[in-house]
Design an enzyme around this catalytic site. Sequence first.
Site, PDB file in Angstrom:
ATOM      1  N   LYS A 186     -18.435  -4.683  25.803  1.00 30.01           N
ATOM      2  CA  LYS A 186     -18.736  -5.314  24.516  1.00 30.01           C
ATOM      3  C   LYS A 186     -20.249  -5.471  24.336  1.00 30.01           C
ATOM      4  O   LYS A 186     -20.777  -5.243  23.248  1.00 30.01           O
ATOM      5  CB  LYS A 186     -18.038  -6.672  24.400  1.00 30.01           C
ATOM      6  CG  LYS A 186     -16.532  -6.579  24.319  1.00 30.01           C
ATOM      7  CD  LYS A 186     -16.064  -5.843  23.083  1.00 30.01           C
ATOM      8  CE  LYS A 186     -14.558  -5.893  22.944  1.00 30.01           C
ATOM      9  NZ  LYS A 186     -14.090  -5.169  21.756  1.00 30.01           N
TER      10      LYS A 186
ATOM     11  N   TYR B 174     -14.831  -5.848  30.577  1.00 30.58           N
ATOM     12  CA  TYR B 174     -14.627  -6.168  29.164  1.00 30.58           C
ATOM     13  C   TYR B 174     -15.923  -6.663  28.522  1.00 30.58           C
ATOM     14  O   TYR B 174     -16.356  -6.149  27.495  1.00 30.58           O
ATOM     15  CB  TYR B 174     -13.521  -7.219  29.020  1.00 30.58           C
ATOM     16  CG  TYR B 174     -13.219  -7.579  27.593  1.00 30.58           C
ATOM     17  CD1 TYR B 174     -12.360  -6.794  26.836  1.00 30.58           C
ATOM     18  CD2 TYR B 174     -13.780  -8.703  26.999  1.00 30.58           C
ATOM     19  CE1 TYR B 174     -12.080  -7.117  25.513  1.00 30.58           C
ATOM     20  CE2 TYR B 174     -13.506  -9.031  25.684  1.00 30.58           C
ATOM     21  CZ  TYR B 174     -12.650  -8.241  24.949  1.00 30.58           C
ATOM     22  OH  TYR B 174     -12.386  -8.558  23.638  1.00 30.58           O
TER      23      TYR B 174
END
Length: 170
Positions: free
Chosen positions: A81, A77
């Site tokens: 990002k 994650y």
Amino acid sequence: QAVVDFERLSEHAAAFQGHDVGFCCLGTTRAKAGVDGFVRVDRDYVAQAAELARAGGCKHFVLQSSRGANRHSRFLYLRVKGEVENLVQAVGFDRCTILRPAVLLCKRQESRPMEWMAQQFLGVVAWVFPTAYSVPVETVARAMVASVLQPGEGKVEVLENRAIHELGKA
């Protein structure tokens, strides 16, 4: 408002024409989309939308990312990002604002029991430490708009959770 097919986003380039500012809050979860789907939505779609926006004349791109975003992270994650932040910056907007909120406090239509429990806990913590671990989505939205209305502090501005809270009150 334009509805686009993200699998064929380049066919919708006209929807990205003539806008001075672009806002992007696009994202999904690994649980919902799988690893490949998560990467496709959170990185690839966002980067392609930024490229189309820039080609269409967009001068200022505002991206909602995540606290801890880092392209070198071991966690998928945070790595994705961080990767998308770099890709968006590389597009070459006159101005790019990246917001890195902590846990988003919101009401969802879908059931996410673990997220719900975390939000309940963080909602209580927010009474004591309002900017430390969470932020209401309404505050993020207000901060995104306010970032456009205020002069920037350079070509790329990264707003961490505390700054999002402050700007979201403006």
